[in-house]
Design a protein around this motif. Structure first.
Motif: not given
Length: 167
Positions: A48, A57-59, A75-76, A84, A139
Motif C-alpha cells: 500500500g 500493508a499489502y492489498a 484483501n489487505v 490505514s 488479514q
C-alpha cells in the motif's frame, strides 16, 4: 456373494474418501504463525502507498468493480502495528477479518478490537481507520458496494496517540 461385497465396499470407499478430504482440508486451514504474522488465504498483493498507510500493508484485488455488480472486493494484510490513514467511503465499506488481530475506529467513538471472524460495517461518508494490533498482523477482506458513488477519500494519518488509545 457379489451383492454383499458391493454393499460393504461402497461405505468403505465413502469413508476413505471422506477421511482423505478431511485431512486435506485441515492441512490447508490458515493458522497464525506464532510470530505475529498471519498465514494468508489470498496472495499478499502489492504494498500500500506510504501516503495512505503507517507501517506495511499489502492489498490484492479479488473482484474488480464493473457495471453489473458495482462492488469492489479485495484483501489487505497489515503487518503488526500497520494501519490505514483516516478515510471515508461514499457508499460505505464492509470488513471481514479472516485472521489475526487488529483495530477499527470511527471518528469520535472508542476504538474496537477486531479478531478472526469479526464483521464490521463502516457507514457511508463516515471517517474511520483500521489496522493490525502492535503484536499481531491482521488479514481482512473488504467489500465496497455501489462503486459508482466513488471508492475512497484518503485523509490524514492516524497518530501514534490515536492508535494507542482505546478511546
Amino acid at each position: 456373494m457379489n451383492r454383499f461385497r458391493i454393499r460393504t465396499a461402497v461405505p468403505l470407499v465413502a469413508f476413505a474418501l471422506a477421511a482423505l478430504f478431511t485431512i486435506g482440508c485441515k492441512e490447508q486451514a490458515p493458522e497464525n504463525t506464532g510470530n505475529g504474522e498471519t498465514q494468508a488465504i489470498f496472495p499478499k498483493g502489492e504494498a500500500g502507498p506510504a501516503e495512505n498507510f503507517t507501517g506495511k500493508a499489502y492489498a490484492t484485488s479479488l473482484v474488480a468493480s464493473d457495471s453489473t455488480y458495482n462492488t469492489l472486493v479485495g484483501n489487505v494484510y497489515f503487518e503488526p502495528g500497520a494501519r490505514s490513514n483516516w478515510h471515508t467511503h461514499p457508499a460505505g465499506q464492509i470488513l471481514i477479518i479472516t485472521d489475526g488481530e487488529g483495530f477499527h475506529q470511527i471518528k469520535g467513538q472508542p476504538r474496537q478490537t477486531l479478531k478472526k471472524g469479526d464483521v464490521v460495517k463502516c457507514p457511508p461518508n463516515v471517517t474511520h481507520w483500521h489496522g493490525a494490533s502492535p503484536e499481531k498482523g491482521m488479514q481482512q477482506m473488504y467489500i465496497i458496494p455501489n462503486t459508482e458513488k466513488g471508492i475512497v477519500q484518503w485523509l490524514h494519518p492516524v497518530s501514534d496517540e490515536e492508535y494507542g488509545s482505546s478511546k
